[in-house]
Design a protein around this motif. Structure first.
Motif, PDB file in Angstrom:
ATOM      1  N   VAL A 167       0.868  -1.341   0.112  1.00 60.85           N
ATOM      2  CA  VAL A 167       0.143  -0.256  -0.371  1.00 60.85           C
ATOM      3  C   VAL A 167       1.147   1.383   0.255  1.00 60.85           C
ATOM      4  CG1 VAL A 167      -1.879   1.411   0.877  1.00 60.85           C
ATOM      5  CG2 VAL A 167      -2.036  -1.812   1.003  1.00 60.85           C
ATOM      6  N   LYS A 169       1.223   5.776  -1.034  1.00 67.76           N
ATOM      7  CA  LYS A 169       0.930   7.477  -1.455  1.00 67.76           C
ATOM      8  C   LYS A 169       1.065   7.849  -2.407  1.00 67.76           C
ATOM      9  CE  LYS A 169       0.236   8.441   3.393  1.00 67.76           C
ATOM     10  NZ  LYS A 169       0.887   9.819   4.443  1.00 67.76           N
ATOM     11  N   ILE A 184      -4.026   6.420  -3.058  1.00 69.31           N
ATOM     12  CA  ILE A 184      -4.063   5.731  -3.209  1.00 69.31           C
ATOM     13  C   ILE A 184      -4.158   4.904  -4.182  1.00 69.31           C
ATOM     14  CG2 ILE A 184      -4.667   3.961  -0.937  1.00 69.31           C
ATOM     15  CD1 ILE A 184      -6.945   5.869  -0.096  1.00 69.31           C
ATOM     16  N   ILE A 186      -1.935   0.397  -4.674  1.00 68.98           N
ATOM     17  CA  ILE A 186      -2.148  -0.580  -5.078  1.00 68.98           C
ATOM     18  C   ILE A 186      -1.290  -1.982  -5.890  1.00 68.98           C
ATOM     19  CG2 ILE A 186      -3.306  -2.752  -3.299  1.00 68.98           C
ATOM     20  CD1 ILE A 186      -4.419   0.010  -2.175  1.00 68.98           C
ATOM     21  N   TYR A 201      -6.286   3.118  -6.031  1.00 67.39           N
ATOM     22  CA  TYR A 201      -7.370   2.432  -5.258  1.00 67.39           C
ATOM     23  C   TYR A 201      -8.188   3.627  -5.408  1.00 67.39           C
ATOM     24  CZ  TYR A 201     -10.950   2.452  -1.889  1.00 67.39           C
ATOM     25  OH  TYR A 201     -12.216   1.896  -0.908  1.00 67.39           O
ATOM     26  N   LEU A 208      -4.645   8.791   2.737  1.00 63.50           N
ATOM     27  CA  LEU A 208      -4.390   7.383   3.457  1.00 63.50           C
ATOM     28  C   LEU A 208      -3.851   7.838   4.673  1.00 63.50           C
ATOM     29  CD1 LEU A 208      -4.085   4.373   3.518  1.00 63.50           C
ATOM     30  CD2 LEU A 208      -2.019   4.355   2.751  1.00 63.50           C
ATOM     31  N   CYS A 210      -4.283   4.239   6.645  1.00 64.51           N
ATOM     32  CA  CYS A 210      -3.939   3.281   7.963  1.00 64.51           C
ATOM     33  C   CYS A 210      -4.629   2.317   6.805  1.00 64.51           C
ATOM     34  CB  CYS A 210      -4.011   3.120   9.395  1.00 64.51           C
ATOM     35  SG  CYS A 210      -5.533   2.942   9.769  1.00 64.51           S
ATOM     36  N   ALA A 211      -3.674   1.567   7.386  1.00 65.36           N
ATOM     37  CA  ALA A 211      -4.034   0.542   6.535  1.00 65.36           C
ATOM     38  C   ALA A 211      -3.334  -1.305   7.795  1.00 65.36           C
ATOM     39  CB  ALA A 211      -3.375  -0.422   5.330  1.00 65.36           C
ATOM     40  N   LEU A 220      -8.656  -0.576   4.315  1.00 61.34           N
ATOM     41  CA  LEU A 220      -7.718   0.653   4.328  1.00 61.34           C
ATOM     42  C   LEU A 220      -8.414   1.845   5.141  1.00 61.34           C
ATOM     43  CD1 LEU A 220      -7.395   0.627   0.427  1.00 61.34           C
ATOM     44  CD2 LEU A 220      -5.684   0.360   2.450  1.00 61.34           C
ATOM     45  N   TYR A 222      -9.135   5.916   5.022  1.00 66.05           N
ATOM     46  CA  TYR A 222      -9.000   6.588   4.186  1.00 66.05           C
ATOM     47  C   TYR A 222      -9.463   7.736   4.183  1.00 66.05           C
ATOM     48  CZ  TYR A 222     -11.522   5.091   0.558  1.00 66.05           C
ATOM     49  OH  TYR A 222     -13.335   4.621  -0.227  1.00 66.05           O
ATOM     50  N   TYR A 246     -13.380  -3.484  -4.541  1.00 62.42           N
ATOM     51  CA  TYR A 246     -13.287  -2.848  -2.933  1.00 62.42           C
ATOM     52  C   TYR A 246     -15.148  -2.832  -2.396  1.00 62.42           C
ATOM     53  CZ  TYR A 246     -14.219   1.525  -5.943  1.00 62.42           C
ATOM     54  OH  TYR A 246     -14.380   2.559  -6.671  1.00 62.42           O
TER      55      TYR A 246
END
Length: 422
Positions: A167, A169, A184, A186, A201, A208, A210-211, A220, A222, A246
């Motif tokens: 993941v 930025k 974001i 991926i 994404y 972003l 956290c993941a 995710l 965001y 997603y």
């Protein structure tokens, strides 16, 4: 007389156990400091607790990056020797690690190619040797969009399907910092370090937060801002790493005193998130969901922290029983760590410490706390930085969270010593 002494000891034991939770068998009285002779500074980049409570640690000392494996007692594993030559150059910044099921370690870095930042991944075998068959001669480097955008890798995850998820930025290429937009990215790799898929994404400008990943489900958190920040929202979403599809699980409107999702923890097919609602009042909320995103309405956390807790330097872990431990540095004492315990219902465990909060005191002043992990026996590992003689050094402390077990151990040792002396 002997009974009187025993009662006095037991009283003192109950009253002072809360400040004595460090596992004294780990390193030096529960504290491992990355400080060796001649070392001027150090910091822990990332660490991970793996099988048999061994610990992989990626750290930097005097500008040199190191990858080591520790035994459960904090001693270095001499059979593990990682050659980190590829990580030790001015163009490479390691940011995260993750352990695979076979014991090998993945290292995520950001690499400057002379024009922009790229994602870089290396794999180290269980004995520490680098896998030269991974990627191209041991190095996988990729710009997610195959352009000049900057890519800043944030986390790396080894999936249950022997695939690797990164993941990142992604910021558009422009010399005007005010015009930079964050998206974001991926990236999915094969076990051999080959690109399986690479993209953005939802192709929107998101920040972003956290993941986290469990088996093959990537989670995710965001945030999005429109109309010059007048309307803001933070989202929790899952992404199926197999089909790269997603699904938005939750959405919270960010109001004046409401911060976005801060951390994600997955435990026993349950999902936990944290948010800072009101920093001036010390409100730090935990929410609980199932893995499908349905919020557990029976779980309710009041969110009130001690006024001495620094909620900007706070994280949490969840044990196998669903109990939650919120770890913060103290605003009142630079040597102190505060741990607040919630029951599986979200209520404060008033039998833990003093009204649900216990204190730990380290040997040196704490500069910050970073990562926290539980091992398979629910022992807590806390990493961060501390100040020693004016310099900053990384540390890991090991804490026993089971108060009752700790009391029993201390009582048994006392009785053994008592009767040995007779």
């Amino acid at each position: 007389m002997r009974i009187h002494c025993l009662l006095v000891f037991f009283y003192l034991l109950v009253g002072h156990t809360f400040a004595q939770q460090f596992d004294v068998e780990f390193s030096r009285d529960g504290l491992l400091v990355l400080k060796e002779l001649g070392m001027e500074s150090s910091h822990i980049i990332d660490f991970d607790v793996v099988a048999e409570s061994k610990i992989n640690v990626l750290y930097e000392a005097d500008s040199k990056k190191n990858l080591v494996r520790l035994h459960k007692n904090g001693m270095k594993e001499t059979d593990f020797f990682a050659s980190t030559t590829g990580l030790n150059n001015e163009y490479t910044i390691p940011v995260a690690i993750d352990a695979k099921l076979d014991g090998s370690v993945l290292v995520l870095s950001n690499f400057w190619n002379g024009h922009s930042w790229m994602v870089s991944v290396n794999e180290f075998y269980e004995d520490g040797n680098m896998n030269v068959g991974f990627g191209s001669s041991g190095y996988y480097k990729k710009n997610i969009m195959d352009n000049f955008d900057d890519n800043y890798g944030q986390s790396i995850h080894a999936s249950a399907n022997d695939e690797i998820i990164v993941v990142a930025k992604v910021q558009n290429f422009t010399t005007n910092s005010a015009a930079k937009k964050e998206k974001i990215g991926i990236l999915k790799l094969s076990n051999a370090g080959e690109t399986l898929s690479s993209g953005l994404y939802d192709d929107h400008n998101f920040t972003l937060n956290c993941a986290a990943m469990d088996n093959d489900q990537l989670l995710l958190a965001y945030s999005e801002s429109i109309d010059d920040g007048q309307e803001q929202a933070t989202y929790l979403a899952s992404l199926d790493s197999d089909q790269m599809a997603y699904n938005k699980l939750d959405c919270i409107t960010i109001e004046e005193n409401y911060q976005s999702f801060d951390h994600i923890v997955l435990s026993n097919e349950k999902l936990y998130t944290s948010q800072m609602e009101d920093d001036s009042e010390g409100v730090y909320h935990i929410r609980k969901y199932d893995v499908e995103g349905n919020r557990d309405t029976s779980f309710f956390d009041m969110g009130k922290m001690s006024y001495s807790a620094d909620i900007y330097n706070t994280n949490f872990v969840v044990n196998k029983s669903g109990e939650i431990f919120i770890i913060s540095s103290s605003l009142d004492n630079e040597f102190e760590i505060l741990i607040k315990k919630l029951l599986s219902t979200g209520e404060v465990d008033t039998n833990y410490g003093v009204e649900g909060v216990t204190s730990l005191y380290l040997k040196y002043p704490i500069l910050d706390l970073s990562k926290m992990h539980l091992d398979y026996e629910d022992n807590l590992y806390i990493s961060g930085a501390m100040r020693i003689e004016g310099s900053s050094y990384g540390f890991i402390s090991k804490v026993k969270l089971n108060i009752q077990e700790l009391k029993r151990e201390k009582l048994e040792k006392f009785l053994d010593n008592l009767f040995k002396k007779e």
